[in-house]
Scaffold this motif. Structure first.
Motif, PDB file in Angstrom:
ATOM      1  N   GLU A 152       0.901  -1.200   0.018  1.00 15.62           N
ATOM      2  CA  GLU A 152      -0.467  -0.139  -0.076  1.00 15.62           C
ATOM      3  C   GLU A 152       1.041   0.891   0.159  1.00 15.62           C
ATOM      4  N   GLU A 153       2.379   1.096   0.999  1.00 16.51           N
ATOM      5  CA  GLU A 153       3.100   2.408   1.070  1.00 16.51           C
ATOM      6  C   GLU A 153       3.325   2.536  -0.579  1.00 16.51           C
ATOM      7  N   PHE A 154       3.710   1.906  -1.556  1.00 21.35           N
ATOM      8  CA  PHE A 154       4.391   2.036  -2.724  1.00 21.35           C
ATOM      9  C   PHE A 154       3.391   2.197  -3.080  1.00 21.35           C
ATOM     10  N   MET A 155       2.285   1.656  -3.420  1.00 23.00           N
ATOM     11  CA  MET A 155       1.262   1.979  -4.639  1.00 23.00           C
ATOM     12  C   MET A 155       1.241   3.621  -4.286  1.00 23.00           C
ATOM     13  N   ASN A 156       1.087   3.690  -3.264  1.00 22.39           N
ATOM     14  CA  ASN A 156       0.149   5.578  -2.903  1.00 22.39           C
ATOM     15  C   ASN A 156       1.471   6.336  -3.192  1.00 22.39           C
ATOM     16  N   GLN A 157       2.859   6.551  -3.662  1.00 24.98           N
ATOM     17  CA  GLN A 157       3.756   7.142  -4.295  1.00 24.98           C
ATOM     18  C   GLN A 157       3.059   7.559  -5.437  1.00 24.98           C
ATOM     19  N   PHE A 158       2.854   6.795  -5.916  1.00 25.72           N
ATOM     20  CA  PHE A 158       2.076   7.252  -7.864  1.00 25.72           C
ATOM     21  C   PHE A 158       0.646   8.083  -7.796  1.00 25.72           C
ATOM     22  N   GLY A 159       0.159   8.138  -6.530  1.00 28.53           N
ATOM     23  CA  GLY A 159      -1.404   9.422  -7.017  1.00 28.53           C
ATOM     24  C   GLY A 159      -2.215   7.965  -7.055  1.00 28.53           C
TER      25      GLY A 159
ATOM     26  N   LYS B  37      -5.117   2.781 -12.077  1.00 31.07           N
ATOM     27  CA  LYS B  37      -5.475   2.834 -11.111  1.00 31.07           C
ATOM     28  C   LYS B  37      -3.594   1.938 -11.250  1.00 31.07           C
ATOM     29  N   PRO B  38      -3.058   2.158  -9.734  1.00 36.07           N
ATOM     30  CA  PRO B  38      -1.347   1.849  -9.688  1.00 36.07           C
ATOM     31  C   PRO B  38      -1.958   0.841  -8.858  1.00 36.07           C
ATOM     32  N   SER B  39      -2.722   0.529  -8.109  1.00 32.93           N
ATOM     33  CA  SER B  39      -2.303  -1.259  -7.102  1.00 32.93           C
ATOM     34  C   SER B  39      -3.305  -1.420  -7.783  1.00 32.93           C
ATOM     35  N   HIS B  40      -3.852  -1.690  -9.106  1.00 32.88           N
ATOM     36  CA  HIS B  40      -4.412  -2.252 -10.342  1.00 32.88           C
ATOM     37  C   HIS B  40      -3.434  -2.552 -11.476  1.00 32.88           C
TER      38      HIS B  40
ATOM     39  N   LYS C 214      13.312  12.593  -6.392  1.00 29.58           N
ATOM     40  CA  LYS C 214      14.158  13.254  -5.159  1.00 29.58           C
ATOM     41  C   LYS C 214      14.369  11.743  -4.380  1.00 29.58           C
ATOM     42  N   LYS C 215      13.119  10.881  -4.169  1.00 30.63           N
ATOM     43  CA  LYS C 215      13.258   9.586  -2.535  1.00 30.63           C
ATOM     44  C   LYS C 215      14.625   8.654  -4.235  1.00 30.63           C
ATOM     45  N   TYR C 216      13.848   8.573  -4.900  1.00 29.38           N
ATOM     46  CA  TYR C 216      14.742   7.198  -5.737  1.00 29.38           C
ATOM     47  C   TYR C 216      16.577   8.524  -6.583  1.00 29.38           C
ATOM     48  N   LYS C 217      16.651   9.550  -5.613  1.00 26.74           N
ATOM     49  CA  LYS C 217      17.868  10.290  -5.968  1.00 26.74           C
ATOM     50  C   LYS C 217      17.965  10.257  -7.810  1.00 26.74           C
ATOM     51  N   ALA C 218      17.079  10.799  -8.575  1.00 25.43           N
ATOM     52  CA  ALA C 218      17.182  10.345  -9.799  1.00 25.43           C
ATOM     53  C   ALA C 218      18.052  12.286 -10.622  1.00 25.43           C
ATOM     54  N   LYS C 219      19.415  11.786  -9.569  1.00 27.39           N
ATOM     55  CA  LYS C 219      19.655  13.657 -10.002  1.00 27.39           C
ATOM     56  C   LYS C 219      20.027  13.713 -11.707  1.00 27.39           C
ATOM     57  N   GLY C 220      20.248  12.374 -12.174  1.00 28.91           N
ATOM     58  CA  GLY C 220      20.305  13.326 -13.891  1.00 28.91           C
ATOM     59  C   GLY C 220      19.418  12.001 -14.251  1.00 28.91           C
ATOM     60  N   ILE C 221      19.403  12.767 -15.934  1.00 21.16           N
ATOM     61  CA  ILE C 221      18.445  11.113 -16.778  1.00 21.16           C
ATOM     62  C   ILE C 221      19.014  11.416 -17.963  1.00 21.16           C
ATOM     63  N   PRO C 222      18.905  10.334 -18.060  1.00 24.43           N
ATOM     64  CA  PRO C 222      18.062   8.751 -17.774  1.00 24.43           C
ATOM     65  C   PRO C 222      17.975   8.033 -16.543  1.00 24.43           C
ATOM     66  N   HIS C 223      17.303   7.847 -15.681  1.00 28.55           N
ATOM     67  CA  HIS C 223      17.442   7.863 -14.483  1.00 28.55           C
ATOM     68  C   HIS C 223      16.754   6.310 -13.911  1.00 28.55           C
ATOM     69  N   LEU C 224      17.141   4.524 -13.931  1.00 25.07           N
ATOM     70  CA  LEU C 224      16.502   3.781 -14.101  1.00 25.07           C
ATOM     71  C   LEU C 224      16.530   3.029 -13.168  1.00 25.07           C
ATOM     72  N   VAL C 225      15.307   2.799 -11.932  1.00 21.55           N
ATOM     73  CA  VAL C 225      15.663   1.924 -11.116  1.00 21.55           C
ATOM     74  C   VAL C 225      14.681   0.940 -10.507  1.00 21.55           C
ATOM     75  N   VAL C 226      14.819  -0.719 -10.421  1.00 23.37           N
ATOM     76  CA  VAL C 226      15.119  -1.239 -10.683  1.00 23.37           C
ATOM     77  C   VAL C 226      14.177  -2.448  -9.308  1.00 23.37           C
ATOM     78  N   ILE C 227      12.504  -1.983  -8.905  1.00 23.00           N
ATOM     79  CA  ILE C 227      12.265  -3.047  -7.320  1.00 23.00           C
ATOM     80  C   ILE C 227      12.397  -4.037  -7.709  1.00 23.00           C
ATOM     81  N   ASP C 228      12.289  -4.750  -6.391  1.00 23.12           N
ATOM     82  CA  ASP C 228      11.808  -6.133  -6.334  1.00 23.12           C
ATOM     83  C   ASP C 228      11.197  -6.075  -5.873  1.00 23.12           C
ATOM     84  N   ALA C 229       9.208  -6.591  -5.630  1.00 21.20           N
ATOM     85  CA  ALA C 229       8.045  -5.579  -5.793  1.00 21.20           C
ATOM     86  C   ALA C 229       7.678  -7.402  -4.520  1.00 21.20           C
TER      87      ALA C 229
END
Length: 466
Positions: free
Chosen positions: A21-28, A43-46, A141-156
């Protein structure tokens, strides 16, 4: 641990419902679905439910490198994830020969113009955040995208933990060394554990090394596993005085610090290892022999320095970092402090966990760019008043981990004076000034002057903020 049944597939996960729930909420509340006109908003949760791997892609049309990388990422995504029916909707095959991975990409737009955003997402085969969403900015900011392109891989499936924050370089490297097939075979680019990187044998401290010859005494590195480990990234070509890392010690300061630590903390089992960034093996040998060999172990030249620097995000040399003993179940060492300052570290504070406060003169100036900082300029008061301010700052820091607090007490301090000048606070008054510096938020800062009032009934000085 619980199991989810998703599309007739049992999914094993350690992720809790609260973490999901916390992870999904960050998408709005909504994501864009540009490849499916019948379900343009989801919906992100779906849309993200049941995914094993989620990639957060920070990018923008105005960035040419982003557009080039997007093309490569789309090819990889199509191979990894989906097949398309003639109607343009997704379908997954149950055939073992064509089975795809349970992966999703979410584009987090950093575009400035709506037309550019719409043009950019028109050919994207994945989910997208809405145009100029504040949630995208917060995630950047949370995932430290100081420069782009920036790709973060998450293990759900593992508490939504980050597998890698540097997937862009992984994909580019794999593409260069083996093409798209190599990119896909290495997915999701899980970084090596500490034990997978660390060599089996290292050089032991030795007092006498013949000039021009490598250290001859090597030992099995296994004895280090239950010890605290301090890694000293340095090189002969980079003296501490020329470094942008104000916290970093030179070799002489490091020797003094090491001897104090060994004498005052005899019950603590730790070791110091030199990781060379020298350009040649000759300079590595000369530097180690002259300055470090009497008290410091060393990794063999050109073994795993780049992998360690990448793993612990070491950007400058010299840098001294502290690692805990090996966790045998994971093969990792916990990172206790990525930048130990021997100038301000108290021996009693071993193993030197990160402190969210300190003098601005010993600050790692990179932290100004990485997070919010509260700066207290208080140069023109008595030592007693400065000490009182310091104690208050230390107490406040215990409750605000996302803000670094620095105080400036020296009228001629190099960093304090420079920061004052940049912020147009050149006049040093008798009253303290506080500045909330938020460079990650487009370089913003907020300045407030503080006024000393009369003491209260308990003879405590009261400070109010104008």
């Amino acid at each position: 641990m619980y199991y989810e049944n998703n599309q007739q597939k049992t999914r094993k996960t350690t992720t809790t419902r609260e973490e999901e729930e916390e992870f999904m909420n960050q998408f709005g509340n909504e994501l864009m679905n540009p490849f499916d006109y019948h379900n343009l908003i989801v919906k992100p949760s779906h849309a993200l439910a049941g995914k094993d791997i989620i990639l957060l892609y920070f990018s923008a049309y105005w960035c040419q490198q982003c557009r080039q990388f997007t093309s490569l990422l789309a090819k990889m995504y199509q191979k990894l994830v989906t097949k398309r029916s003639s109607s343009g909707s997704r379908r997954r095959s149950n055939s073992s020969s064509t089975r795809t991975r349970n992966v999703e990409v979410v584009f987090c737009s950093l575009d400035y113009e709506r037309k550019e955003y719409e043009k950019y997402i028109s050919n994207m085969p994945w989910l997208c955040m809405p145009y100029q969403s504040n949630f995208s900015k917060q995630m950047a900011k949370k995932y430290k995208a100081k420069g782009i392109p920036h790709l973060v891989v998450i293990d759900a499936t593992n508490n939504y933990s980050i597998i890698t924050s540097d997937a862009v370089s992984e994909i580019r490297s794999d593409k260069l060394n083996g093409g798209l097939k190599n990119v896909i075979s290495n997915f999701p680019w899980r970084p090596k554990t500490f034990l997978e990187i660390w060599p089996d044998r290292i050089y032991a401290p030795i007092r006498n090394i013949t000039a021009g010859e490598p250290p001859s005494k090597m030992m099995n590195s296994g004895f280090l596993r239950n010890k605290y480990l301090m890694l000293y990234f340095s090189a002969q070509w980079c003296p501490s005085s020329a470094s942008s890392n104000a916290a970093a010690p030179d070799s002489y300061s490091l020797l003094q610090f090491y001897n104090q630590l060994k004498s005052q903390k005899r019950e603590v089992d730790f070791e110091l290892v030199f990781v060379s960034s020298d350009h040649t093996e000759e300079s590595y040998i000369e530097y180690f022999k002259r300055d470090l060999s009497s008290f410091c172990c060393a990794l063999p030249y050109n073994t795993c320095e780049q992998e360690l620097r990448k793993k612990y995000a070491v950007q400058t040399v010299p840098t001294l970092l502290m690692l805990g003993p090996v966790n045998y179940s994971t093969g990792e060492r916990p990172l206790i402090n990525p930048n130990v300052s021997t100038k301000v570290a108290a021996i009693a504070d071993f193993p030197f966990p990160i402190k969210h406060y300190g003098s601005i003169e010993q600050a790692d100036t990179n932290s100004f760019n990485d997070q919010k900082c509260l700066l207290i300029f208080h140069e023109n008061r008595t030592e007693e008043e400065q000490e009182w301010t310091k104690q208050i700052a230390m107490k406040v820091s215990q409750n605000v981990e996302d803000i670094q607090i620095y105080w400036s007490f020296e009228k001629d301090g190099m960093i304090g004076t420079k920061v004052r000048s940049v912020l147009d606070l050149s006049d040093v008054s008798t009253e303290p000034t506080m500045v909330l510096l938020d460079l990650p938020d487009r370089g913003r800062y907020y300045c407030k002057k503080c006024v000393y009032n009369d003491n209260d009934e308990n003879n405590n000085t009261i400070i109010t903020v104008e």
